[in-house]
Scaffold this motif. Structure first.
Motif, short mmCIF file in Angstrom:
data_model
loop_
_atom_site.label_atom_id
_atom_site.label_comp_id
_atom_site.label_asym_id
_atom_site.label_seq_id
_atom_site.Cartn_x
_atom_site.Cartn_y
_atom_site.Cartn_z
N LEU A 94 -5.72 -51.73 26.43
CA LEU A 94 -6.51 -52.63 25.59
C LEU A 94 -5.61 -53.45 24.68
CD1 LEU A 94 -9.41 -50.17 24.71
CD2 LEU A 94 -9.48 -52.09 26.31
N LEU B 282 -4.48 -56.59 26.28
CA LEU B 282 -5.43 -57.71 26.25
C LEU B 282 -5.04 -58.70 25.16
CD1 LEU B 282 -8.88 -55.92 26.66
CD2 LEU B 282 -7.58 -57.13 28.42
N TRP C 294 -3.80 -62.55 25.68
CA TRP C 294 -4.43 -63.67 24.98
C TRP C 294 -3.39 -64.51 24.25
CZ3 TRP C 294 -8.76 -66.44 23.85
CH2 TRP C 294 -8.77 -67.14 22.65
N ARG D 213 -7.48 -62.45 30.57
CA ARG D 213 -7.48 -62.70 29.12
C ARG D 213 -6.44 -63.74 28.75
NH1 ARG D 213 -10.63 -63.35 25.03
NH2 ARG D 213 -9.97 -62.39 23.08
N TRP E 114 -8.27 -57.67 33.85
CA TRP E 114 -8.62 -58.12 32.51
C TRP E 114 -7.43 -58.74 31.77
CZ3 TRP E 114 -12.61 -54.83 29.35
CH2 TRP E 114 -13.83 -54.83 30.04
N VAL E 115 -6.24 -58.17 31.90
CA VAL E 115 -5.09 -58.68 31.13
C VAL E 115 -4.72 -60.10 31.55
CG1 VAL E 115 -2.67 -58.35 30.58
CG2 VAL E 115 -4.22 -56.39 30.55
N SER F 123 -14.24 -60.94 34.37
CA SER F 123 -14.06 -59.67 33.65
C SER F 123 -15.24 -58.74 33.86
CB SER F 123 -13.87 -59.93 32.15
OG SER F 123 -12.74 -60.74 31.90
N LEU G 243 -14.80 -57.19 25.05
CA LEU G 243 -13.79 -56.62 25.94
C LEU G 243 -13.24 -55.28 25.45
CD1 LEU G 243 -11.85 -59.79 27.13
CD2 LEU G 243 -13.48 -58.42 28.43
N SER H 49 -14.02 -61.81 22.53
CA SER H 49 -12.93 -61.05 21.94
C SER H 49 -13.36 -59.65 21.52
CB SER H 49 -12.37 -61.78 20.72
OG SER H 49 -13.33 -61.84 19.67
N GLY I 61 -14.13 -51.94 27.30
CA GLY I 61 -12.97 -51.26 27.85
C GLY I 61 -12.86 -49.83 27.35
N THR J 111 -7.00 -57.19 17.77
CA THR J 111 -7.22 -56.72 19.13
C THR J 111 -7.82 -55.32 19.18
OG1 THR J 111 -5.35 -58.05 19.92
CG2 THR J 111 -6.09 -56.24 21.34
N PRO K 286 -8.14 -52.99 34.00
CA PRO K 286 -7.11 -53.65 33.19
C PRO K 286 -6.22 -54.59 34.00
CG PRO K 286 -7.20 -51.31 32.67
CD PRO K 286 -8.07 -51.52 33.87
#
Length: 437
Positions: free
Chosen positions: A43, A46, A50, A101, A97-98, A88, A29, A26, A33, A219, A94
């Motif tokens: 970001l 993300l 999650w 996540r 990653w999104v 990742s 990232l 957590s 990023g 976040t 992104p």
């Protein structure tokens, strides 16, 4: 006491590994990023990803476990979570990653629910509160340790991604080699907003605002800290101090809420949170010591609200509805967690770094106004009708099984009589021996 806890060691170890890996993942990232030049909006997504995955995991895991079993489900979720971390690392964008996540959030929720269901099975009426307290402490320590481990290396390399993946794999070993019997079916809850609102309007509205605020900070705190010039060690501290401050302050806040109208106490805490928001906007970038002090104040307020809101909702709840009310509020918190990070991320991209606290501040202002209205027009709960405040782990790592574990034996039997009749009360004599775990 030690003897009675030894059979639970495997489960607690599995949970500790899970939370440690989650803490590393957590924090690495957003830090990585930010270093890669991702926008705050990306970001923030993300956190939204999650939360979507985590809420979906809370809702869908009971059916998954019913189909394939606890051990297979737990092992699969840990393995997929490890793969997601490594993906990742391999695809630093992104666009990857999104969704990855979101997958991590689903796997994390599912794995946590399986561990908690085992603990719930092992907890009898005499040990339930003690087991829940130890479980909460283990999770707090593991999460903090996972975040603080980032102070030991360079976030620009592959080390922390690989470490998180390895520890996710370690998490499946204690339960895979344990002889602990398969527990009862997992706890299921639904999001019945009309019923929750009828039970306690302020609880529903407040927990939504707290979800927006806390998820935004959780976040994007590391992004904020990096952009005001804090080094990596201080960024890890900045993310960890609020969690510790919130855990410490739950006891005095809980005592106050048991003694006075919980809505008034919530109002006071929300005002202090708003003070922290304003100070972050005005002097947050004045230096590391100022930032750490404000982080402690922020955490001491925002991370004590959720358990107080749940306690207030359950003061109004009908007997036998503890798990459904608490679980429903957890899902409302999840909805706020979906909204908050994306809004805060776009605000930071459009209006500057301090806009993170414009977002949290706006949520706190709305909470304050709604609390004033409810205090003015709705009577307080009679002292004899109030239950005792109970400290709780962070809402973002809680599941419906956490709610069931937190329930006392009478509440559990009232909420889920069919399951209790099916499996009976756990008998300490039936627990596996130390050798078996």
């Amino acid at each position: 006491m030690v003897k009675s806890l030894l059979p639970l060691t495997a489960l607690l170890m599995g949970s500790a590994f899970l939370l440690f890996a989650g803490g590393v993942n957590s924090l690495i990232l957003p830090i990585r990023g930010e270093a890669e030049g991702f926008s705050a909006a990306a970001l923030g997504l993300l956190g939204t990803g999650w939360a979507i995955g985590y809420v979906a995991g809370c809702l869908r895991t009971p059916a998954l476990v019913a189909k394939v079993g606890h051990i297979r489900a737990f092992g699969a979720m840990c393995a997929i979570a490890a793969i997601a971390v490594l993906m990742s690392l391999l695809l630093v964008t992104p666009w990857v990653w999104v969704p990855v996540r979101a997958l991590s959030g689903f796997c994390f929720a599912a794995a946590a629910m399986v561990v908690e269901s085992w603990l719930n099975e092992r907890a009898d009426a005499a040990s339930r509160g003690r087991i829940f307290g130890i479980y909460t402490m283990v999770n707090l320590m593991a999460t903090t340790a996972g975040q603080m481990v980032l102070t030991l290396g360079d976030a620009s390399g592959f080390f922390f991604f690989v470490l998180a993946a390895m520890v996710y794999c370690l998490a499946l070993l204690p339960t895979a080699i344990s002889a602990t019997t398969t527990p009862r079916p997992l706890t299921q809850v639904s999001l019945n907003l009309p019923a929750l609102w009828k039970n306690s309007p302020i609880a529903v509205f407040a927990v939504l605002m707290v979800g927006i605020s806390n998820a935004s900070f959780g976040t994007l705190a590391a992004v904020y800290a990096a952009r005001i010039g804090l080094p990596l060690t201080d960024i890890a501290l900045f993310a960890s101090i609020p969690i510790l401050a919130g855990a410490i302050m739950q006891l005095p806040v809980g005592i106050a809420s048991d003694r006075y109208d919980r809505r008034v106490v919530l109002l006071g805490i929300a005002v202090l949170a708003l003070v922290a928001d304003v100070l972050f906007i005005t002097v947050g970038g004045a230096g590391p010591l100022v930032a750490m002090g404000l982080a402690a104040l922020f955490g001491a307020t925002v991370f004590t609200m959720y358990p107080m809101i749940v306690a207030h909702a359950n003061d109004h709840a009908e007997p036998g509805s503890f798990i459904q009310v608490s679980g429903g509020l957890l899902l409302v918190y999840g909805v706020g967690s979906i909204v908050g990070p994306s809004v805060a991320g776009f605000a930071m991209t459009s209006f500057g770094t301090s806009s993170l606290f414009l977002t949290t501040g706006f949520a706190h202002v709305l909470l304050i106004l709604f609390a004033i209205v409810r205090i003015r027009f709705a009577p307080a709960v009679a002292p004899d009708d109030k239950g005792a405040f109970q400290a709780a782990p962070l809402a973002r790592i809680s599941t419906p099984e956490t709610v069931a574990l937190a329930a006392d034996q009478e509440e559990l039997e009232a909420d889920q009589p069919d399951i209790v009749d099916q499996v009976g009360r756990p008998d300490p004599a039936d627990m596996p021996s130390v050798d078996e775990t």
